[in-house]
Design a protein around this motif. Structure first.
Motif, mmCIF file in Angstrom:
data_model
loop_
_atom_site.group_PDB
_atom_site.id
_atom_site.type_symbol
_atom_site.label_atom_id
_atom_site.label_comp_id
_atom_site.label_asym_id
_atom_site.label_seq_id
_atom_site.Cartn_x
_atom_site.Cartn_y
_atom_site.Cartn_z
ATOM 1 N N VAL A 234 -0.190 44.044 -56.606
ATOM 2 C CA VAL A 234 0.261 44.833 -55.240
ATOM 3 C C VAL A 234 0.937 43.964 -54.195
ATOM 4 C CG1 VAL A 234 -1.598 46.713 -55.264
ATOM 5 C CG2 VAL A 234 -2.129 44.192 -53.676
ATOM 6 N N SER A 235 1.049 43.977 -53.348
ATOM 7 C CA SER A 235 2.169 43.048 -53.020
ATOM 8 C C SER A 235 1.662 42.987 -51.014
ATOM 9 C CB SER A 235 3.643 43.933 -52.249
ATOM 10 O OG SER A 235 3.744 44.930 -51.354
ATOM 11 N N VAL A 236 0.485 43.843 -51.052
ATOM 12 C CA VAL A 236 -0.324 43.705 -49.316
ATOM 13 C C VAL A 236 -1.512 42.775 -49.843
ATOM 14 C CG1 VAL A 236 0.665 45.572 -48.828
ATOM 15 C CG2 VAL A 236 -1.402 46.077 -49.933
ATOM 16 N N LEU A 237 -2.152 42.029 -49.409
ATOM 17 C CA LEU A 237 -3.741 41.685 -49.061
ATOM 18 C C LEU A 237 -4.944 42.731 -49.404
ATOM 19 C CD1 LEU A 237 -5.992 39.667 -49.176
ATOM 20 C CD2 LEU A 237 -6.259 39.387 -46.589
ATOM 21 N N ASN A 238 -4.989 42.772 -50.338
ATOM 22 C CA ASN A 238 -6.020 44.015 -50.908
ATOM 23 C C ASN A 238 -7.069 43.900 -50.890
ATOM 24 O OD1 ASN A 238 -6.680 46.077 -52.601
ATOM 25 N ND2 ASN A 238 -6.531 46.036 -54.580
ATOM 26 N N GLN A 239 -7.488 44.112 -50.049
ATOM 27 C CA GLN A 239 -9.101 43.585 -49.529
ATOM 28 C C GLN A 239 -10.058 44.498 -48.925
ATOM 29 O OE1 GLN A 239 -8.961 41.590 -45.469
ATOM 30 N NE2 GLN A 239 -8.016 42.872 -44.400
ATOM 31 N N TRP A 240 -9.742 46.069 -49.354
ATOM 32 C CA TRP A 240 -9.738 47.251 -49.093
ATOM 33 C C TRP A 240 -10.818 47.930 -49.815
ATOM 34 C CZ3 TRP A 240 -10.600 46.157 -43.563
ATOM 35 C CH2 TRP A 240 -10.319 45.938 -42.917
ATOM 36 N N THR A 241 -11.855 48.209 -50.056
ATOM 37 C CA THR A 241 -12.449 48.896 -51.458
ATOM 38 C C THR A 241 -11.698 49.898 -51.503
ATOM 39 O OG1 THR A 241 -14.705 48.062 -51.402
ATOM 40 C CG2 THR A 241 -14.523 49.751 -52.355
ATOM 41 N N HIS B 159 -8.983 51.415 -50.334
ATOM 42 C CA HIS B 159 -7.547 50.256 -50.728
ATOM 43 C C HIS B 159 -7.020 50.640 -51.604
ATOM 44 C CE1 HIS B 159 -5.521 49.930 -45.964
ATOM 45 N NE2 HIS B 159 -7.338 50.878 -46.161
ATOM 46 N N SER B 160 -8.296 49.137 -52.732
ATOM 47 C CA SER B 160 -8.255 49.377 -53.689
ATOM 48 C C SER B 160 -8.756 50.300 -54.930
ATOM 49 C CB SER B 160 -9.342 47.807 -54.248
ATOM 50 O OG SER B 160 -10.686 48.580 -54.340
ATOM 51 N N ARG B 161 -9.256 50.560 -54.256
ATOM 52 C CA ARG B 161 -9.113 52.411 -55.578
ATOM 53 C C ARG B 161 -7.990 53.423 -55.867
ATOM 54 N NH1 ARG B 161 -14.771 55.073 -53.818
ATOM 55 N NH2 ARG B 161 -16.422 53.155 -53.732
ATOM 56 N N LEU B 162 -7.478 53.887 -54.327
ATOM 57 C CA LEU B 162 -6.485 54.095 -54.697
ATOM 58 C C LEU B 162 -4.874 53.821 -55.376
ATOM 59 C CD1 LEU B 162 -5.489 55.212 -50.063
ATOM 60 C CD2 LEU B 162 -6.382 56.891 -51.914
ATOM 61 N N TYR B 163 -4.392 52.093 -54.705
ATOM 62 C CA TYR B 163 -4.134 51.589 -56.025
ATOM 63 C C TYR B 163 -4.201 51.402 -57.794
ATOM 64 C CZ TYR B 163 -3.134 49.414 -51.487
ATOM 65 O OH TYR B 163 -3.283 49.088 -50.024
ATOM 66 N N THR C 217 -0.170 53.775 -47.791
ATOM 67 C CA THR C 217 1.169 55.098 -48.037
ATOM 68 C C THR C 217 2.198 54.380 -48.999
ATOM 69 O OG1 THR C 217 1.800 55.068 -45.876
ATOM 70 C CG2 THR C 217 -0.090 56.428 -45.994
ATOM 71 N N ASP C 218 2.472 53.290 -48.397
ATOM 72 C CA ASP C 218 3.372 52.715 -48.809
ATOM 73 C C ASP C 218 3.345 51.501 -49.932
ATOM 74 O OD1 ASP C 218 5.772 53.306 -46.709
ATOM 75 O OD2 ASP C 218 5.037 51.271 -45.709
ATOM 76 N N GLU C 219 2.407 51.381 -49.974
ATOM 77 C CA GLU C 219 2.273 50.669 -51.476
ATOM 78 C C GLU C 219 2.316 51.057 -52.335
ATOM 79 O OE1 GLU C 219 1.808 47.145 -53.554
ATOM 80 O OE2 GLU C 219 2.495 47.216 -51.534
#
Length: 981
Positions: A891-898, A900-904, A933-935
């Motif tokens: 991903v192009s963002v800092l992936n630091q939230w649990t 969030h990482s599931r969503l990706y 949402t953008d990612e």
């Protein structure tokens, strides 16, 4: 000086009070219609005889008074300060003052330390909000007040913005809900907004004085305030001069520090001030010359459809009905797609009557020469039309608009439809819908945005739109929401802008809102080359010109831009090839009767309150249901639904909890606890402690804790925590455990594994803002469950004071069982994901991964969206049921939230699957989801997959959600062979 005068210039009215000491001698109240200086001078004439040549002191107050006071060199007093002065002098022992104005609202706390709270950016819950809702109901404000007093039930309606409220009210109107109930619900929503949006956690108790125009004029609003706040007659104070307390306060202030003037000198100052203008920012005219406009008009007449005379036509015909959010459109076409009949008008709050009238007119014109072979309905009222009048087919509006557009421009790249409250945008690729974008909750880029301003200035929408075409100096109003724009419009009027300039400026603002807030276009290239615009708003040539100028391209506007939904529905009806339409014949329409009754659905835990419409011929339409459960036959079975499965796991866990030897400990079933409950039940069970969870959340849960919520913008899942804690305390639980956790369990999918700030630290807020937790043991330690080695030590420290007999070895054993329990839970969810995928493969069904947060499984939070998706013939999976089936994406963002990482990972799973599609649930107020949402969209679009987002909060708007989901499924159906059964 004997007399003092206070002038209160609010957002919509001018009030004046003349006082002698503590006695009010004269008052007057009038709307200024944005003509502030003129109206103030008019009203001032009414006191001329009273003051004569005598010198008096004067002061101006009010939200719109500062500019006039400065330019006229007259003393100004801030309105809250003025209110306090008047209340202390005229009322005495009052604890709280609630004042609602045209666009301003404030609460003044006088007991326990003086504090004032005012609305800042939103005019929800004020007089202008009530006026807008009355227009929507096609009632005068007085009629709405009388209707509300006769109500029997309340619907949940948002009041923080007229736009949100319209989204809640329009489906009720389309479902034929009783206007008496809707009226009362609107006034109740104003009270809710006062509590949550203004009080923000400070309780409204004691003796409360209610001031301001809306409360003065609306008895239903008074009733709702008294009932909702449970106020006695003694504690609810409605003073005699409730309209004039700011003006009276200004007069009291004038006695001390006002400007000393005579009538003639004050009038002279105001007249001179009236010529003073500000410094508006202007734009170049939309059209420099008449010839330029004529060339523009001629170009846009080319995308036309042929019309024929129905009174002379003989043959087959096809009917399309578009029952939209605020309008009704009908089109009757012949076999050659010529339009025989068309209708476009406001539904005036009664779409059934509008359509019935049109159908009877069509039958009268057709006589025996025309046979209607097929009919189709689309829009918000689609189901209502199908059930009420026997329309043959229902068609989701996105497909109706696409069909109509393809008729004019088969090579279209991009469609934008701007209606009364909705913006729909479709990207087209290879002849199929490739992406769908809709406005979520803001209609500042829509037709009602301009219509609202037109009516406030005394024009109808069409008349107002024409004013801007040849405006010499369009005023730059920016691209903001209606409430902000209201202030900008009023200010620009004060600064000398003409109605023509404002009309043109609003047209530009509509376009900017649509482009940069809904489409979020980075450049015109994002829209493609062949762009078709449609919807009633684009009949406005000023809007169309602004759109072309903003993107730097010429676009196609069909001459029937406002009828495209109905025209597309008629084309669809023709494609179906029916021999004879089943639409109600003339005789049945002439005797058409509609009766309604209320019911509660017992099909699931949602307990939806239904409106059952019964029509002539025995047809029925059930509305208010969040899913299709009340409409199902016994032969229909539920499909795999991960949300339902996860709820059943919680029910099973609760059933296994046994009484503990060490007593009970309460936990709110909210936020991250909705996922970590297996961890905590296993942990405390091993220690002999019975975990008691708060009851499943409902609207009542929210209402139970709303007066302690300090922020009206925090997400709804967080707001529910207050009610969950309150419910536990009311049940007598004297120890409540709700830990702060900066980190979640490390799932090794991202750069880190943080919880979001709300999830992590909301227990701190509860401790600081809920007085009731001081009456119990409220344990909210900082814990790190991501470190199994140090977790037992942290828990030992937390529990030692409450349970001094607990041993370290017990805690270690309990921790071991807790980690095993959460691991087993996650494996069950993954296994359900595997079964769901296999089921979809076996039965050739599409899959929707309903991705969100653990707490989005709560029916009160998701409003039954998972069941709605399932009822459309789709297997429903959750992000955590599939996220482990792929390697974490780059991903192009800092992936630091649990979460969030599931969503990706779930988005990547859907991107790589032919059968699975991604729908993201986002809570209003979730700031960090702006990143996800953008990612997620980027991950999906890289593989040519559709991204769909549904924003949810405390208000249920299942109609709009259903349209979005059906649009997604239709777009998928176009792109693949996988079809819902």
């Amino acid at each position: 000086m004997r007399l003092s005068i206070g002038i209160d210039i609010g957002s919509t009215t001018v009030k004046i009070a003349v006082m002698e000491g503590s006695r009010i001698l004269f008052t007057h109240y009038e709307r200024h219609m944005s003509q502030v200086r003129t109206k103030t001078l008019e009203i001032l004439e009414k006191v001329k005889a009273l003051v004569g040549d005598e010198e008096f002191t004067v002061s101006i107050s009010g939200s719109a008074g500062l500019g006039l006071a400065n330019s006229a060199n007259v003393s100004f007093v801030q309105e809250v300060f003025a209110t306090e002065k008047a209340v202390r002098l005229l009322l005495g022992d009052v604890d709280i003052v609630v004042e609602l104005g045209g666009e301003d609202a404030k609460i003044l706390f006088l007991t326990g330390g003086v504090e004032e709270r005012m609305n800042g950016t939103c005019a929800g819950g004020t007089g202008s909000f009530i006026d807008q809702m009355a227009v929507l109901l096609n009632l005068s404000p007085d009629e709405m007040d009388k209707q509300g007093l006769a109500a029997e039930r309340l619907y949940p309606i948002a009041s923080r913005c007229g736009v949100f409220a319209k989204s809640d009210i329009q489906p009720l109107l389309n479902q034929n809900a009783d206007k008496r109930d809707i009226s009362a619900s609107i006034f109740h929503a104003v009270v809710e907004q006062t509590i949550t949006g203004l009080a923000r956690g400070r309780q409204l108790t004691g003796k409360i004085a209610f001031l301001g125009g809306p409360i003065h004029f609306f008895d239903c609003l008074k009733k709702q305030f008294k009932e909702t706040l449970a106020l006695s007659d003694e504690n609810a104070v409605f003073p005699e001069y409730d309209l004039f307390f700011v003006a009276a306060g200004a007069a009291i202030y004038a006695k001390e520090s006002g400007t000393a003037l005579t009538y003639n000198s004050l009038a002279e100052r105001l007249k001179n001030a009236a010529a003073d203008t500000g410094h508006n920012t202007y734009m170049r005219p939309l059209f420099e010359t008449e010839e330029e406009y004529q060339a523009f008009s001629a170009r846009h007449q080319k995308a036309a459809v042929e019309f024929a005379d129905l009174s002379e036509y003989k043959g087959d015909a096809y009917l399309g009905i578009d029952c939209g959010s605020t309008t009704v459109k009908l089109v009757l076409t012949d076999s050659d797609n010529r339009i025989l009949y068309s209708y476009y008008s406001s539904n005036k709050g009664n779409p059934l009557e509008a359509v019935k009238k049109c159908l009877l007119e069509i039958y009268s014109l057709c006589e025996d020469r025309v046979t209607i072979r097929g009919s189709a309905a689309t829009g918000y009222g689609e189901s209502l039309m199908v059930n009420a009048f026997g329309v043959d087919f229902g068609l989701v509006e996105t497909m109706a608009h696409f069909k109509a557009t393809s008729f004019f421009r088969p090579d279209v790249d991009f469609i934008i439809d701007i209606g009364g409250q909705d913006i729909k945008c479709f990207k087209i690729k290879n002849g199929a819908i490739d992406n769908i974008m809709l406005n979520e909750a803001c209609s500042s880029g829509c037709g009602s945005f301009i219509e609202t301003f037109a009516k406030s200035m005394g024009y109808d929408a069409e008349e107002f739109a024409k004013l801007g075409i040849f405006a010499k100096h369009p005023v730059d109003l920016g691209s903001r929401c209606t409430v902000f724009m209201n202030s900008s419009v009023k200010q620009s009027q004060k600064d000398g802008a003409s109605i023509h300039d404002i009309s043109a400026g609003l047209s530009v603002s509509v376009v900017k809102n649509a482009l940069y807030k809904v489409i979020r276009a980075k450049s015109a290239d994002d829209l493609g080359n062949q762009i078709v615009v449609q919807g009633g708003t684009f009949y406005n040539d000023a809007v169309l010109r602004s759109f072309e100028r903003e993107i730097g391209k010429e676009v196609t506007r069909p001459t029937i831009a406002g009828l495209m939904g109905a025209f597309g529905a008629a084309l669809y009806a023709k494609e179906q090839g029916k021999a004879q339409s089943s639409i109600s014949p003339k005789e049945e329409l002439e005797n058409f009767v509609n009766t309604t009754k209320e019911a509660v659905c017992g099909g699931c835990t949602n307990k939806c309150r239904l409106t059952v419409n019964t029509f002539s011929g025995g047809r029925k339409f059930i509305s208010g249901n969040r899913c299709e459960t009340p409409l199902k036959t016994a032969a229909q079975k539920d499909l795999p639904n991960a949300y339902q499965y996860k709820r059943s796991l919680f029910d099973e866990e609760k059933a296994k909890i046994k009484p503990g030897t060490r007593g009970k400990i309460g936990m709110p079933y909210a936020l991250n606890i909705m996922e970590l409950y297996p961890f905590w039940t296993a942990f405390f069970a091993e220690l002999g402690i019975e975990v008691v969870f708060s009851e499943p959340t409902t609207r009542k849960t929210y209402e139970l804790g709303r007066d302690t919520i300090p922020s009206d913008t925090v997400c709804y899942p967080a707001k529910l925590v207050h009610g969950a804690i309150s419910e536990l305390i009311h049940r007598g639980i004297d120890t409540i455990f709700y830990p702060c956790m900066s980190y979640n369990l490390d799932e090794e999918k991202g750069d880190n594994h943080f919880n979001c700030p709300v999830v992590a630290y909301y227990p701190e807020l509860i401790a600081a803002n809920m007085p009731a937790v001081k009456s119990v043991r409220f344990l909210y330690p900082y814990l790190g469950i991501d470190h199994p080695d140090t977790f037992p030590k942290q828990m030992m420290k937390c529990l030692a004071e409450v349970y001094p007999d607990i041993k370290r070895a017990e805690v270690k054993r309990a921790a071991k069982k807790a980690y095993a329990a959460i691991g087993a839970y996650r494996e069950k969810v993954r296994e359900f994901g595997r079964r769901g995928i296999a089921y979809a493969e076996e039965h050739d069904l599409p899959i929707i991964v309903l991705a969100g947060r653990p707490y989005h499984i709560d029916p009160e939070i998701n409003h039954g969206i998972d069941r709605l998706v399932s009822s459309l013939g789709v297997v429903v999976l959750s992000d955590d049921s599939v996220c482990d089936f792929v390697s974490p994406p780059k991903v192009s963002v800092l992936n630091q939230w649990t979460y969030h990482s599931r969503l990706y990972s779930a988005a990547k799973f859907c991107a790589q699957s032919e059968r699975a599609n991604f729908v993201q649930l986002v809570s209003f107020g979730c700031g960090i989801d702006a990143v996800t949402t953008d990612e997620c969209r980027s991950i999906l679009e890289r593989e040519d997959k559709l991204y769909t987002q549904i924003k949810i909060d405390e208000i249920n708007n299942s109609g709009a959600v259903k349209i979005r989901l059906r649009s997604l499924l239709c777009a998928i159906e176009q792109k693949t062979e996988v079809k819902p059964k």
